[in-house]
Design a protein around this motif. Structure first.
Motif, PDB file in Angstrom:
ATOM      1  N   LYS A 114       0.739  -1.275  -0.175  1.00  0.00           N
ATOM      2  CA  LYS A 114      -0.013  -0.318   0.002  1.00  0.00           C
ATOM      3  C   LYS A 114       0.994   1.260   0.051  1.00  0.00           C
ATOM      4  O   LYS A 114       0.681   2.303  -0.846  1.00  0.00           O
ATOM      5  N   ARG A 130       2.480   1.722  -3.474  1.00  0.00           N
ATOM      6  CA  ARG A 130       1.472   2.260  -4.321  1.00  0.00           C
ATOM      7  C   ARG A 130       1.559   3.527  -4.241  1.00  0.00           C
ATOM      8  O   ARG A 130       1.428   4.514  -5.347  1.00  0.00           O
ATOM      9  N   VAL A 131       1.322   4.151  -3.277  1.00  0.00           N
ATOM     10  CA  VAL A 131       0.982   5.618  -2.717  1.00  0.00           C
ATOM     11  C   VAL A 131       2.448   6.369  -3.381  1.00  0.00           C
ATOM     12  O   VAL A 131       2.056   7.531  -4.002  1.00  0.00           O
ATOM     13  N   ARG A 173      -7.235   4.162 -11.002  1.00  0.00           N
ATOM     14  CA  ARG A 173      -6.724   4.323  -9.376  1.00  0.00           C
ATOM     15  C   ARG A 173      -7.508   5.249  -8.605  1.00  0.00           C
ATOM     16  O   ARG A 173      -7.759   5.575  -7.563  1.00  0.00           O
ATOM     17  N   GLU A 209      -4.570   6.890  -1.717  1.00  0.00           N
ATOM     18  CA  GLU A 209      -3.978   6.658  -3.140  1.00  0.00           C
ATOM     19  C   GLU A 209      -4.894   7.295  -3.957  1.00  0.00           C
ATOM     20  O   GLU A 209      -4.258   7.724  -4.869  1.00  0.00           O
TER      21      GLU A 209
END
Length: 365
Positions: A138, A141-142, A171, A179
């Motif tokens: 996570k 991805r951010v 996204r 995100e």
């Protein structure tokens, strides 16, 4: 002794760190006695090693990350080459990838770093990681999306990062609030100059962006920033106005936060200018209406420029003309001028095409 080729094989490094060749080697003691004819190809054997083996076998990469994060803010060529190699070689699940992406994201604040990142193809690698949908944690991805958002500030990166747009739009609908917010920032920076061939692609994001105008009862600054950019493209304005209605959209003008208010006014001003210049009416809007029944009263056009909505909009803008911030006051005056122009199309709903006649009342026979 010196004429026979040795058959042993040397493995240089673990395959997960890159692609390697396992080559038959010659005994080092036979180096001098062997002749070029002893090799079938007539050339000497060479050992091909993994350029990352030393980096991952030591604390060199961690030391570089610490240096760039704490001390040195500007990259040099050596740093960039090492980072580029690491981005290719690191396992997506490696813990060190997150601090590496953080360092890259922070570095983009300096224009000189943007140049080095681009020339050493780190910008290209970030674009590849986004478009390929590489599986990350996570936080990874951010931070990857944040790298993209920051790199998109430099207009020289447009051609490199534009392939990421469809993935960034996807996204926006992620369940993770952070995100989705960073993805909206990235799309805002990517949408500075929208070309005609990108209009359909960007129109895909409109339902998701409009649905995020209100977040937990508060106007979303990220959504308004993106909507300003999208409404600056005249070809996208009919798509925006034909989108599903957002309840209470004009209530964003009631905010006491200047940074939100000026963007809300700018967004409405851009759309009003396009409606005036393109003479957009309900009839012209029909091909862009998303409502499954094609009901024009369920569109953003009706929510902003419908008869009642227009009266409400004018009242709110008249109050904001006296705002102490000059930029807000000037934009409100300009908006009132456009709304009062005779050339502005009529905003009355011409007819209601969905009045289904009631069946005759059942009687007693």
């Amino acid at each position: 002794m010196g004429q026979q080729q040795s058959g042993f094989v040397v493995e240089i490094a673990s395959p997960r760190l890159g692609r390697f060749q396992a080559l038959p080697q010659k005994d080092p003691e036979e180096e001098e006695s062997s002749s070029p004819l002893s090799s079938p190809s007539g050339s000497e054997w060479r050992i091909i090693s993994n350029p990352c083996s030393e980096m991952f076998g030591t604390q060199r990469l961690r030391g570089l990350i610490h240096k760039l994060y704490k001390q040195q803010k500007l990259f040099n060529e050596g740093d960039a080459k090492l980072i580029f190699t690491a981005l290719h070689a690191l396992d997506p699940a490696a813990d060190i990838l997150l601090p590496l992406l953080t360092v890259i994201s922070n570095a983009t604040a300096h224009q000189s770093n943007q140049v080095i990142l681009r020339e050493n193809r780190i910008t290209h690698r970030i674009s590849e990681m986004v478009t390929s949908g590489v599986t990350l944690s996570k936080g990874g991805r951010v931070m990857l999306m944040q790298c993209l958002a920051n790199m998109a500030v430099s207009r020289e990166n447009d051609s490199i990062l534009s392939p990421c747009i469809p993935r960034v739009i996807d996204r926006l609908s992620t369940g993770d609030e952070t995100e989705a917010s960073v993805a909206m920032q990235a799309l805002t920076n990517l949408s500075i100059h929208i070309t005609k061939d990108q209009v359909e692609m960007y129109s895909r994001c409109l339902p998701r962006v409009l649905s995020r105008i209100w977040i937990r009862g508060e106007p979303s600054l990220d959504a308004l920033r993106l909507l300003v950019n999208l409404s600056c493209c005249p070809d996208l304005v009919p798509h925006i106005l034909g989108s599903k209605i957002v309840n209470g959209v004009l209530c964003v003008l009631d905010t006491d936060k200047a940074e939100i208010l000026i963007r809300a006014i700018t967004w409405i001003l851009c759309m009003s200018s396009a409606v005036d210049a393109l003479h957009i009416t309900y009839d012209k809007l029909i091909p862009f209406i998303i409502d499954p029944f094609g009901n024009p009263s369920h569109t953003m056009y009706h929510a902003i420029f419908g008869h009642r909505a227009r009266i409400e909009l004018e009242k709110r803008i008249e109050l904001l003309v006296k705002h102490p911030q000059p930029d807000i006051s000037k934009k409100c005056l300009r908006l009132l001028e456009i709304l009062s122009q005779a050339s502005l199309p009529s905003f009355f709903l011409p007819f209601h095409p969905f009045q289904i006649p009631l069946p005759p009342a059942a009687g007693f026979h």
